[in-house]
Design a protein around this motif. Structure first.
Motif, PDB file in Angstrom:
ATOM      1  N   LYS A 259      -6.541  -8.537  -3.448  1.00 35.27           N
ATOM      2  CA  LYS A 259      -6.721  -7.161  -3.953  1.00 35.27           C
ATOM      3  C   LYS A 259      -5.784  -6.880  -5.112  1.00 35.27           C
ATOM      4  CE  LYS A 259      -8.249  -4.817   0.232  1.00 35.27           C
ATOM      5  NZ  LYS A 259      -7.790  -3.898   1.272  1.00 35.27           N
TER       6      LYS A 259
ATOM      7  N   GLU B 257     -12.634 -14.293   2.806  1.00 30.58           N
ATOM      8  CA  GLU B 257     -13.293 -14.674   4.059  1.00 30.58           C
ATOM      9  C   GLU B 257     -14.808 -14.587   3.981  1.00 30.58           C
ATOM     10  OE1 GLU B 257     -11.483 -13.695   7.612  1.00 30.58           O
ATOM     11  OE2 GLU B 257      -9.460 -13.547   6.768  1.00 30.58           O
TER      12      GLU B 257
ATOM     13  N   GLN C 134     -13.420  -8.677   1.686  1.00 28.28           N
ATOM     14  CA  GLN C 134     -13.565  -9.156   3.059  1.00 28.28           C
ATOM     15  C   GLN C 134     -14.567  -8.309   3.832  1.00 28.28           C
ATOM     16  OE1 GLN C 134      -9.836  -9.357   5.113  1.00 28.28           O
ATOM     17  NE2 GLN C 134     -10.723 -10.234   6.954  1.00 28.28           N
TER      18      GLN C 134
ATOM     19  N   ILE D 249       3.790  -5.616   1.151  1.00 28.09           N
ATOM     20  CA  ILE D 249       3.147  -6.432   2.175  1.00 28.09           C
ATOM     21  C   ILE D 249       3.354  -7.905   1.834  1.00 28.09           C
ATOM     22  CG2 ILE D 249       0.968  -7.009   3.291  1.00 28.09           C
ATOM     23  CD1 ILE D 249       1.754  -4.228   3.982  1.00 28.09           C
TER      24      ILE D 249
ATOM     25  N   TYR E 204       0.812  -1.218   0.000  1.00 24.83           N
ATOM     26  CA  TYR E 204       0.000   0.000   0.000  1.00 24.83           C
ATOM     27  C   TYR E 204       0.846   1.269   0.000  1.00 24.83           C
ATOM     28  CZ  TYR E 204      -3.414  -3.511   1.140  1.00 24.83           C
ATOM     29  OH  TYR E 204      -4.187  -4.629   1.100  1.00 24.83           O
TER      30      TYR E 204
ATOM     31  N   GLN F  13     -10.169 -17.967   7.191  1.00 26.66           N
ATOM     32  CA  GLN F  13      -9.646 -18.195   8.525  1.00 26.66           C
ATOM     33  C   GLN F  13      -9.903 -19.654   8.922  1.00 26.66           C
ATOM     34  OE1 GLN F  13      -8.323 -16.042  10.956  1.00 26.66           O
ATOM     35  NE2 GLN F  13      -8.042 -14.567   9.298  1.00 26.66           N
TER      36      GLN F  13
ATOM     37  N   THR G 250      -2.138 -16.635   8.964  1.00 28.82           N
ATOM     38  CA  THR G 250      -2.532 -15.920  10.170  1.00 28.82           C
ATOM     39  C   THR G 250      -3.066 -14.524   9.813  1.00 28.82           C
ATOM     40  OG1 THR G 250      -0.245 -15.283  10.309  1.00 28.82           O
ATOM     41  CG2 THR G 250      -0.947 -17.054  11.752  1.00 28.82           C
ATOM     42  N   ASN G 251      -3.624 -13.854  10.811  1.00 26.53           N
ATOM     43  CA  ASN G 251      -4.096 -12.482  10.619  1.00 26.53           C
ATOM     44  C   ASN G 251      -2.945 -11.591  10.197  1.00 26.53           C
ATOM     45  OD1 ASN G 251      -6.287 -13.158  13.164  1.00 26.53           O
ATOM     46  ND2 ASN G 251      -6.992 -12.194  11.293  1.00 26.53           N
ATOM     47  N   GLY G 252      -3.179 -10.792   9.174  1.00 23.63           N
ATOM     48  CA  GLY G 252      -2.154  -9.861   8.734  1.00 23.63           C
ATOM     49  C   GLY G 252      -1.080 -10.482   7.880  1.00 23.63           C
ATOM     50  N   ALA G 253      -1.263 -11.739   7.488  1.00 27.13           N
ATOM     51  CA  ALA G 253      -0.251 -12.410   6.666  1.00 27.13           C
ATOM     52  C   ALA G 253      -0.185 -11.809   5.268  1.00 27.13           C
ATOM     53  CB  ALA G 253      -0.547 -13.904   6.585  1.00 27.13           C
ATOM     54  N   GLY G 254      -1.273 -11.208   4.827  1.00 27.24           N
ATOM     55  CA  GLY G 254      -1.295 -10.608   3.496  1.00 27.24           C
ATOM     56  C   GLY G 254      -2.239 -11.319   2.543  1.00 27.24           C
ATOM     57  N   LYS G 255      -3.145 -12.107   3.093  1.00 30.66           N
ATOM     58  CA  LYS G 255      -4.072 -12.858   2.232  1.00 30.66           C
ATOM     59  C   LYS G 255      -4.937 -11.906   1.412  1.00 30.66           C
ATOM     60  CE  LYS G 255      -6.017 -14.806   5.844  1.00 30.66           C
ATOM     61  NZ  LYS G 255      -5.289 -14.161   6.954  1.00 30.66           N
ATOM     62  N   SER G 256      -5.551 -10.955   2.103  1.00 29.72           N
ATOM     63  CA  SER G 256      -6.414 -10.013   1.392  1.00 29.72           C
ATOM     64  C   SER G 256      -5.623  -9.211   0.372  1.00 29.72           C
ATOM     65  CB  SER G 256      -7.066  -9.038   2.374  1.00 29.72           C
ATOM     66  OG  SER G 256      -7.878  -9.719   3.279  1.00 29.72           O
ATOM     67  N   THR G 257      -4.379  -8.902   0.724  1.00 28.65           N
ATOM     68  CA  THR G 257      -3.555  -8.111  -0.183  1.00 28.65           C
ATOM     69  C   THR G 257      -3.339  -8.840  -1.501  1.00 28.65           C
ATOM     70  OG1 THR G 257      -2.492  -7.179   1.763  1.00 28.65           O
ATOM     71  CG2 THR G 257      -1.379  -6.845  -0.336  1.00 28.65           C
TER      72      THR G 257
HETATM   73  N1  ATP Z   1      -5.197  -0.205   3.002  1.00 24.18           N
HETATM   74  C1  ATP Z   1      -4.071  -0.515   3.665  1.00 24.18           C
HETATM   75  N2  ATP Z   1      -3.106   0.424   3.851  1.00 24.18           N
HETATM   76  C2  ATP Z   1      -1.969   0.133   4.493  1.00 24.18           C
HETATM   77  N3  ATP Z   1      -1.687  -1.059   5.005  1.00 24.18           N
HETATM   78  C3  ATP Z   1      -2.586  -2.051   4.875  1.00 24.18           C
HETATM   79  C4  ATP Z   1      -3.827  -1.823   4.209  1.00 24.18           C
HETATM   80  N4  ATP Z   1      -4.525  -2.959   4.216  1.00 24.18           N
HETATM   81  C5  ATP Z   1      -3.760  -3.868   4.869  1.00 24.18           C
HETATM   82  N5  ATP Z   1      -2.597  -3.327   5.260  1.00 24.18           N
HETATM   83  C6  ATP Z   1      -1.522  -4.009   5.978  1.00 24.18           C
HETATM   84  O1  ATP Z   1      -1.134  -5.131   5.226  1.00 24.18           O
HETATM   85  C7  ATP Z   1      -0.881  -6.233   6.047  1.00 24.18           C
HETATM   86  C8  ATP Z   1      -1.610  -7.434   5.498  1.00 24.18           C
HETATM   87  O2  ATP Z   1      -2.987  -7.146   5.472  1.00 24.18           O
HETATM   88  P1  ATP Z   1      -4.055  -8.127   4.848  1.00 24.18           P
HETATM   89  O3  ATP Z   1      -5.364  -7.451   4.936  1.00 24.18           O
HETATM   90  O4  ATP Z   1      -3.599  -8.564   3.518  1.00 24.18           O
HETATM   91  O5  ATP Z   1      -4.001  -9.322   5.864  1.00 24.18           O
HETATM   92  P2  ATP Z   1      -4.888 -10.638   5.913  1.00 24.18           P
HETATM   93  O6  ATP Z   1      -3.975 -11.773   5.774  1.00 24.18           O
HETATM   94  O7  ATP Z   1      -6.015 -10.526   4.975  1.00 24.18           O
HETATM   95  O8  ATP Z   1      -5.393 -10.576   7.412  1.00 24.18           O
HETATM   96  P3  ATP Z   1      -6.842 -10.939   8.022  1.00 24.18           P
HETATM   97  O9  ATP Z   1      -6.842 -12.397   8.277  1.00 24.18           O
HETATM   98  O10 ATP Z   1      -6.870 -10.181   9.293  1.00 24.18           O
HETATM   99  O11 ATP Z   1      -7.863 -10.480   7.042  1.00 24.18           O
HETATM  100  C9  ATP Z   1      -1.318  -5.844   7.443  1.00 24.18           C
HETATM  101  O12 ATP Z   1      -0.160  -5.650   8.206  1.00 24.18           O
HETATM  102  C10 ATP Z   1      -2.030  -4.555   7.278  1.00 24.18           C
HETATM  103  O13 ATP Z   1      -1.694  -3.678   8.327  1.00 24.18           O
END
Ligand code: ATP
Ligand code: MG
Lengths: 294, 243, 292
Positions: free
Chosen positions: B47, B158, B85, B18, B13, B190, B37-44
């Motif tokens: 996206k 999710e 998500q 990430i 971002y 999850q 895990t949470n914050g691993a970057g799955k959503s990233t």
């Molecule tokens: N819009 C954003 N701007 C800046 N940093 C972001 C943004 N979205 C996510 N992040 C950061 O990117 C990292 C990964 O986020 P991501 O949403 O990909 O995690 P995730 O694996 O989907 O977690 P979760 O299981 O909680 O959904 C996190 O550390 C988060 O702080």
């Protein structure tokens, strides 16, 4: 020629002070202040009124700073509760209110007529000596303001500021409540703008409401963008470029022989508008110097 | 046949990545799980696939087309569907409007009827604002919205978060049907065990990198991975099949 | 009796003033909801509309409808131009960039306009008609027509927003821009109609402003601040709230004139704003029927 140069430097110094203050608000804290000219006006009128009623210039300066800072207090308290987009609008309105009060309360401010014969310091030094001494005063004020901002920005307080800017919720859950810090930043910046107002009033030696239109705020924003958001040395560079541009538009007069004097005001406003658009379009790194919060 | 292929993708971002070094692919009749895990970057990752991250580098193809050259709003036209998500429906629009607003739907009335067959609850409330739906209903609307233009692949971020166990089962049930309808599925979950149970393959993500990938059954059987990423087995879990 | 009549007449005046503020706030709100910034060029867009009407009048066309159509056309073209040549490139650059660019556009517009039209004031020659007097309350015929025009304008805007596909797309973007992109909605296809609508609303507002007062290069700029206030009070992004708040502000401004004087009128809307925001940070109608 020399006196023209000194005059330009003094005006630049006053703009630099305003730009530093705005940079402290926006560049360091992310406070979107579009009412800068309001603090500037409060400073100018406070010092002018006090000195005209017989008080010393030193007292006028101190009162200008204090009053401008205090006027930021209710605004800052309101700002803490609001989203950033609201703050832009509320501060813009604040500056207009200040101007309207100045226009309306003519028992105090003599309304649109303004206040003339605001005393200039260093009268004993003779004409050119006075100018040089005044320039010295402006420079000293700039150095002091820069030192203050740098101190605040690079102290633990500054790190707190940065943390707030990056993640407000995280900090407040940590227990370091950001409200106080935000308010302090807002008041310190306003005080510096008030000081700039006092310097301006005692240099120009008269104040009228027309000097404090929203355009001044936009000028300062331009200067800040030009110099780079969040950069303290940038404040000086930006102010210098701004004054050069504003002075430059005087010479356009010579390039447009068919244009009447009254139309020159329109040409100026047009050019400033176009300039502002171009800076935003072409100097994004200025605007994006700070991580823009969404 | 491989539909989506990410090769050495990095995304983020701000200034930092990430996720990085992501190699991932989905074939046209597959369900693929991304867990971590949470914050691993799955959503990233998802996206980035949809073109919604400010930073993205590497190679991404979809059906042989270079995705990186297509802006986000055009990827739907290639056949990419997406259920985010959070904020995955237009809250202020009605259910019908949520479906109507989607671009490149060829035969709206017919497609809408199909969606209402698949999600009967939506049909009964078609004129309600999406904000008036329950969490589970909203999730169904989100999936229906993404399915409207008959995508070749749907990415679900999710889809079962914050749902009751019964609803989770229902959503997984719908997901298992998708490949039969010609829709490949990339699912971020999850509930990795349940998700892998209905998947063909899986990827495990940790701190922005893929640490493991393979057949879903192998991943489920891997003791080390189970311990690290899937949670304890005796965790209350729900039968994914229909009762 | 006479006292209350006096105030009733003030309320009538305020309602018409409020229509101008309300329409301006509606234009601001559309932009804010979809493009996400407070558009400082709105006021000067209105000024252009008023001058377009005056220009047509100078050609000896007496029909207010034709004058209004010219205003709408001029404003729409200008608004689309501002989007196409400037604002389009600033997408995703954040609030401050867009706000500053719109201030620049406002200044450039005003400068260019006043260069050509000068600082003289112009008047619309609306036919003088005997006002209706209902139980002592004077209702100007012109005011009635202006009210009808605003009503048509507001109705058309809402019809566009809620009954057309492009309006649905606008609401989708306002609601959730990222999801709108993922749903394949192309920004430009929405933005051109949006700016056309914004221009049309500003054209109508500018005409009403010109007919009720005098036409000056600064006329629209002075409406901008009350319109900002109305937009915020209306709940920032809520078009219905913006119109209602604008009308309310107009009435409050007018009612307060006997007490605080003419010059404080502008200030007043901000004092109302500050007071209400202190009590209700989400605005008067915030979170009720919000478009975004
Ligand atoms: N819009 C954003 N701007 C800046 N940093 C972001 C943004 N979205 C996510 N992040 C950061 O990117 C990292 C990964 O986020 P991501 O949403 O990909 O995690 P995730 O694996 O989907 O977690 P979760 O299981 O909680 O959904 C996190 O550390 C988060 O702080
Ligand atoms: Mg996630």
């Amino acid at each position: 020629m020399l006196s023209y140069l000194i005059a330009i430097l003094i005006v630049t110094g006053i703009y630099a002070l305003l730009t530093q203050a705005l940079n402290f608000h926006y560049g360091f804290m992310g406070l979107i202040n579009f009412g800068h000219v309001g603090f500037f006006a409060i400073g100018a009128y406070t010092s002018a009124l006090l000195t005209l009623s017989g008080h010393s210039i030193a007292l006028g300066f101190v009162a200008a700073i204090v009053l401008a800072a205090l006027s930021a207090c209710p605004l800052g308290l309101l700002a803490l509760r609001l989203r950033e987009d609201y703050l832009a609008i509320v501060t813009l309105g604040f500056a207009e209110i200040v101007r309207v009060v100045i226009v309306s309360e003519d028992w105090l401010t003599r309304g649109t007529q303004g206040l003339a014969n605001v005393p200039r310091p260093f009268a004993s030094l003779g004409a050119s000596g006075q100018e040089i001494a005044y320039l010295g005063l402006v420079v000293a004020c700039n150095v002091l303001a820069a030192a203050l901002i740098a101190r605040l920005a690079y102290s633990p307080f500054g790190r707190l500021i940065e943390a707030i800017r990056d993640d407000e919720t995280a900090i407040s859950t940590l227990g370091k409540y950001p409200a106080g810090a935000k308010l302090r930043v807002f008041m310190v910046g306003a005080g510096i703008a008030g000081l700039a107002g006092a310097l301006y009033a005692h240099y120009i030696t008269y104040v009228v409401p027309d000097q404090f239109v929203p355009l001044v705020t936009f000028y300062v924003w331009m200067a800040m963008i030009l110099g780079g958001v969040g950069s303290l040395p940038g404040s000086f560079i930006g102010a210098a470029i701004l004054v050069a541009l504003l002075e430059g538009t005087r010479f356009i007069r010579d390039l447009l022989p068919g244009v009447m004097e009254i139309q020159m005001a329109s040409v100026r406003i047009f050019l400033i508008g176009v300039g502002l658009v171009l800076f935003v379009l072409l100097r994004p790194q200025g605007v994006m110097g700070l991580r823009v919060r969404t | 046949m491989t539909l989506l292929r990410l090769t050495n993708v990095e995304a983020g971002y701000g200034d930092v990545n990430i996720v990085s070094g992501i190699d991932l692919d989905v074939s046209d009749d597959e369900i693929v799980t991304v867990a971590g895990t949470n914050g691993a970057g799955k959503s990233t990752i998802v996206k980035a696939t949809m073109g919604l991250t400010p930073r993205c580098a590497g190679t991404m193809t979809f059906g042989g087309v270079d995705l990186r050259r297509r802006p986000a709003e055009d990827r739907i036209r290639l056949g990419l569907g997406y259920v985010p998500q959070i904020a995955n429906v237009f809250m202020t629009l009605t259910i019908l409007e949520n479906l109507k607003v989607v671009e490149c739907v060829s035969d709206f009335t017919a497609r809408c009827a199909e969606m209402f067959d698949l999600f009967p609850i939506l049909a009964t409330r078609r004129h309600a604002k999406a904000s008036a739906l329950s969490g589970g209903e909203r999730q169904q609307l989100a999936i229906a919205r993404a399915l409207m233009p008959r995508p070749k692949l749907i990415a679900l971020d999710e889809p079962t978060a914050a749902l009751s166990p019964a609803l989770v089962a229902q959503v997984f049930d719908i997901i298992t049907q998708l490949p039969k309808m010609g829709v490949a599925v990339l699912i971020v979950e999850q509930r990795a065990r349940q998700s892998l149970a209905i998947s063909d393959r899986g990827y495990i993500l940790d701190s922005g990198r893929i640490v493991m990938n393979g057949k879903a059954s192998d991943l489920l059987a891997d003791a080390r991975m189970a311990e690290l990423y899937l949670g304890r087995e005796d965790e209350p879990s729900v039968d994914t099949g229909t009762p | 009796m006479n006292g209350s009549l006096f105030y009733l007449n003030l309320v009538m005046n305020g309602l018409v003033q409020g229509l101008v503020i309300g329409l301006a706030a509606l234009a601001l709100t559309l932009v804010f909801a979809v493009a996400r910034f407070p558009n400082a060029a709105t006021g000067d867009l209105m000024t252009v509309g008023a001058y377009a009407g005056i220009g047509v009048q100078a050609l000896n066309v007496r029909s207010v409808i034709v004058q209004g159509a010219a205003a709408i056309l001029a404003c729409s073209v200008l608004a689309i131009g501002q989007y196409w040549f400037v604002l389009r490139y600033l997408r995703g650059r954040g609030l401050v960039s867009l706000l500053l660019a719109s201030i620049g556009l406002a200044l450039a517009t005003r400068g260019a306009l006043s260069f050509f039209v000068g600082q003289d004031q112009y008047l619309f020659n609306t036919p003088i008609m005997r006002p209706y007097v209902i139980a002592g309350l004077r209702v100007q015929v012109v005011d009635l027509w202006l009210a009808v025009a605003s009503l048509v304008c507001v109705t058309a805007t809402f019809a566009m927003l809620f009954l057309t596909p492009v309006g649905r797309r606008m609401r989708a973007i306002a609601d959730n821009a990222e999801l709108a992109r993922a749903s394949g909605i192309r920004m430009q296809r929405v933005m051109i109609p949006l700016w056309a609508a914004v221009g049309a609303i500003c054209g109508v507002a500018g005409m009403i402003l010109g007919i009720k007062t005098v036409v000056l290069p600064e006329a629209g700029w002075h409406i901008l601040l009350p319109a900002f206030a109305a937009m915020v009070l209306g709940g920032l992004g809520n078009p219905i709230g913006a119109v209602v708040a604008g009308i309310l502000l107009g009435v409050v401004q007018e009612l307060s004139t006997p007490f605080v004087g003419f010059t404080y009128k502008i200030a007043l809307s901000f004092i109302v704003l500050a007071v209400i925001l202190t009590v209700r940070p989400q605005g008067l109608f915030g979170s009720a029927e919000v478009v975004r």
